[in-house]
Design a protein around this motif. Sequence first.
Motif, PDB file in Angstrom:
ATOM      1  N   GLY A  44       0.818  -1.203   0.000  1.00  0.00           N
ATOM      2  CA  GLY A  44       0.000   0.000   0.000  1.00  0.00           C
ATOM      3  C   GLY A  44       0.853   1.255   0.000  1.00  0.00           C
ATOM      4  N   GLN A  45       0.198   2.377  -0.231  1.00  0.00           N
ATOM      5  CA  GLN A  45       0.914   3.646  -0.230  1.00  0.00           C
ATOM      6  C   GLN A  45       1.527   3.918   1.143  1.00  0.00           C
ATOM      7  OE1 GLN A  45      -1.726   6.803  -1.598  1.00  0.00           O
ATOM      8  NE2 GLN A  45      -0.626   6.875  -3.522  1.00  0.00           N
ATOM      9  N   ASP A  46       2.746   4.423   1.111  1.00  0.00           N
ATOM     10  CA  ASP A  46       3.404   4.824   2.346  1.00  0.00           C
ATOM     11  C   ASP A  46       2.754   6.102   2.879  1.00  0.00           C
ATOM     12  OD1 ASP A  46       5.923   4.424   4.115  1.00  0.00           O
ATOM     13  OD2 ASP A  46       5.971   6.549   3.580  1.00  0.00           O
ATOM     14  N   THR A  47       2.941   6.350   4.174  1.00  0.00           N
ATOM     15  CA  THR A  47       2.382   7.552   4.794  1.00  0.00           C
ATOM     16  C   THR A  47       2.860   8.818   4.091  1.00  0.00           C
ATOM     17  OG1 THR A  47       2.322   6.410   6.928  1.00  0.00           O
ATOM     18  CG2 THR A  47       2.129   8.814   6.967  1.00  0.00           C
ATOM     19  N   LEU A  48       4.118   8.838   3.683  1.00  0.00           N
ATOM     20  CA  LEU A  48       4.656  10.012   3.001  1.00  0.00           C
ATOM     21  C   LEU A  48       3.986  10.204   1.642  1.00  0.00           C
ATOM     22  CD1 LEU A  48       8.461   9.597   3.819  1.00  0.00           C
ATOM     23  CD2 LEU A  48       6.790  11.077   4.937  1.00  0.00           C
ATOM     24  N   GLN A  49       3.699   9.120   0.954  1.00  0.00           N
ATOM     25  CA  GLN A  49       2.991   9.230  -0.319  1.00  0.00           C
ATOM     26  C   GLN A  49       1.578   9.758  -0.101  1.00  0.00           C
ATOM     27  OE1 GLN A  49       3.762   5.059  -1.456  1.00  0.00           O
ATOM     28  NE2 GLN A  49       4.627   5.826  -3.364  1.00  0.00           N
ATOM     29  N   GLN A  50       0.940   9.317   0.973  1.00  0.00           N
ATOM     30  CA  GLN A  50      -0.396   9.813   1.289  1.00  0.00           C
ATOM     31  C   GLN A  50      -0.361  11.299   1.618  1.00  0.00           C
ATOM     32  OE1 GLN A  50      -1.827   7.291   4.456  1.00  0.00           O
ATOM     33  NE2 GLN A  50      -1.885   5.463   3.180  1.00  0.00           N
ATOM     34  N   GLN A  51       0.675  11.722   2.334  1.00  0.00           N
ATOM     35  CA  GLN A  51       0.819  13.148   2.629  1.00  0.00           C
ATOM     36  C   GLN A  51       1.026  13.945   1.353  1.00  0.00           C
ATOM     37  OE1 GLN A  51       3.963  13.615   5.487  1.00  0.00           O
ATOM     38  NE2 GLN A  51       2.886  12.488   7.091  1.00  0.00           N
ATOM     39  N   ALA A  52       1.828  13.410   0.430  1.00  0.00           N
ATOM     40  CA  ALA A  52       2.053  14.093  -0.844  1.00  0.00           C
ATOM     41  C   ALA A  52       0.756  14.223  -1.628  1.00  0.00           C
ATOM     42  CB  ALA A  52       3.100  13.332  -1.663  1.00  0.00           C
ATOM     43  N   ALA A  53      -0.025  13.145  -1.658  1.00  0.00           N
ATOM     44  CA  ALA A  53      -1.296  13.186  -2.384  1.00  0.00           C
ATOM     45  C   ALA A  53      -2.260  14.174  -1.738  1.00  0.00           C
ATOM     46  CB  ALA A  53      -1.910  11.787  -2.425  1.00  0.00           C
ATOM     47  N   ALA A  54      -2.284  14.184  -0.389  1.00  0.00           N
ATOM     48  CA  ALA A  54      -3.167  15.117   0.316  1.00  0.00           C
ATOM     49  C   ALA A  54      -2.760  16.560   0.059  1.00  0.00           C
ATOM     50  CB  ALA A  54      -3.160  14.813   1.815  1.00  0.00           C
ATOM     51  N   MET A  55      -1.460  16.816   0.068  1.00  0.00           N
ATOM     52  CA  MET A  55      -0.976  18.180  -0.182  1.00  0.00           C
ATOM     53  C   MET A  55      -1.281  18.600  -1.608  1.00  0.00           C
ATOM     54  SD  MET A  55       2.881  19.758   0.247  1.00  0.00           S
ATOM     55  CE  MET A  55       2.874  19.457   2.022  1.00  0.00           C
ATOM     56  N   ALA A  56      -1.069  17.682  -2.544  1.00  0.00           N
ATOM     57  CA  ALA A  56      -1.319  18.009  -3.952  1.00  0.00           C
ATOM     58  C   ALA A  56      -2.787  18.318  -4.196  1.00  0.00           C
ATOM     59  CB  ALA A  56      -0.871  16.854  -4.845  1.00  0.00           C
ATOM     60  N   GLY A  57      -3.671  17.691  -3.432  1.00  0.00           N
ATOM     61  CA  GLY A  57      -5.102  17.911  -3.620  1.00  0.00           C
ATOM     62  C   GLY A  57      -5.692  18.988  -2.734  1.00  0.00           C
ATOM     63  N   THR A  58      -4.874  19.619  -1.909  1.00  0.00           N
ATOM     64  CA  THR A  58      -5.363  20.665  -1.003  1.00  0.00           C
ATOM     65  C   THR A  58      -5.316  22.023  -1.696  1.00  0.00           C
ATOM     66  OG1 THR A  58      -4.613  19.442   0.949  1.00  0.00           O
ATOM     67  CG2 THR A  58      -5.031  21.801   1.222  1.00  0.00           C
ATOM     68  N   GLN A  59      -6.442  22.705  -1.690  1.00  0.00           N
ATOM     69  CA  GLN A  59      -6.501  24.021  -2.315  1.00  0.00           C
ATOM     70  C   GLN A  59      -5.536  24.974  -1.621  1.00  0.00           C
ATOM     71  OE1 GLN A  59      -8.402  24.616  -4.960  1.00  0.00           O
ATOM     72  NE2 GLN A  59      -7.779  26.737  -5.192  1.00  0.00           N
ATOM     73  N   GLY A  60      -4.713  25.635  -2.416  1.00  0.00           N
ATOM     74  CA  GLY A  60      -3.758  26.585  -1.865  1.00  0.00           C
ATOM     75  C   GLY A  60      -2.394  25.998  -1.594  1.00  0.00           C
ATOM     76  N   GLN A  61      -2.272  24.675  -1.655  1.00  0.00           N
ATOM     77  CA  GLN A  61      -0.977  24.032  -1.458  1.00  0.00           C
ATOM     78  C   GLN A  61      -0.515  23.324  -2.715  1.00  0.00           C
ATOM     79  OE1 GLN A  61      -1.067  21.497   2.000  1.00  0.00           O
ATOM     80  NE2 GLN A  61      -1.423  23.194   3.401  1.00  0.00           N
ATOM     81  N   GLY A  62      -1.405  22.549  -3.296  1.00  0.00           N
ATOM     82  CA  GLY A  62      -1.078  21.903  -4.561  1.00  0.00           C
ATOM     83  C   GLY A  62      -1.873  22.549  -5.670  1.00  0.00           C
ATOM     84  N   ILE A  63      -3.164  22.186  -5.727  1.00  0.00           N
ATOM     85  CA  ILE A  63      -4.055  22.764  -6.731  1.00  0.00           C
ATOM     86  C   ILE A  63      -4.364  24.216  -6.358  1.00  0.00           C
ATOM     87  CG2 ILE A  63      -6.358  22.610  -7.743  1.00  0.00           C
ATOM     88  CD1 ILE A  63      -6.256  19.617  -7.283  1.00  0.00           C
ATOM     89  N   GLY A  64      -4.147  25.107  -7.295  1.00  0.00           N
ATOM     90  CA  GLY A  64      -4.505  26.505  -7.087  1.00  0.00           C
ATOM     91  C   GLY A  64      -3.637  27.251  -6.105  1.00  0.00           C
TER      92      GLY A  64
END
Length: 281
Positions: A44-64
Amino acid sequence: MAVQQTQALPPQYVEDLQKDYGKQLTATTAAPLDTSKFAPTVAGQDTLQQQAAAMAGTQGQGIGAFAPYLTQAGAYDTAAAGLSGPQAYQQFQSPYQQDIIDATLAEYDTQAAAGMTGIGQQAAMSGNLGGGREGVMRSQYQNKADMNRALLQSGMLQQGFTQANQLANQAFGQQQSLAQQVPGLYGQDIGTLRSAGAGQQGQTQAGLDALREQNRLAAYEPYERLGFQQTGVASIASGAPGQYQSMVTPNPTPLQNALGIASVGGGLLGNYGDYLRGANS
């Protein structure tokens, strides 16, 4: 006349080995091989990968992540502290600009009044005090003083506007630069988290693959042992040296395992039947 048939039978110990081999073959192949024990497992995805995905999908941090800076740069109304449009310069005007203008004009008016007094003194000395010549001199002086005052005031206003407009343009450029830099910095963090997480995931996957390989080898061990025994029995019976080739190959898929086991089982049974038919002929 009765026909006599001579049959060469194998020694008793060979028959015993054959019977023992047949029993083991039947017992080993009676139950299907449980391939679920060495089915492929994806880490499964590592915790760091999950954090990266969460950051990338967070408005103002990744998207937008650029949006607040472009909004700041593109707002037209002063209330939104915009940096573009005809009113953008106003927020960069010096709060002391009007005080400076008023003080400068007051000093100018004082000097202009002193000049007007000098005209009266000159008229008195020339005997034209109160005459038409004095009036013309005063009128000319006042017109010139008023023009100079207007030029002085407009120059100070223009200087203040130019400076404020330059600061607005500079701030506009800074917001545009931030709109590019901030997403880039977030992207670097996301990339670092994703890369580190991928390394951890790869380590976990390696452990799962090793466990799968261990289970696979354990599942194949009885078939390996039986195949080696079959080669030995055939070698003893024929008197010719036998050579056994392992049927275990690195990292087969579950489908390959199932097909391989069916082929091995059929081959073992076929070889054993061929041997018995040869021994009894």
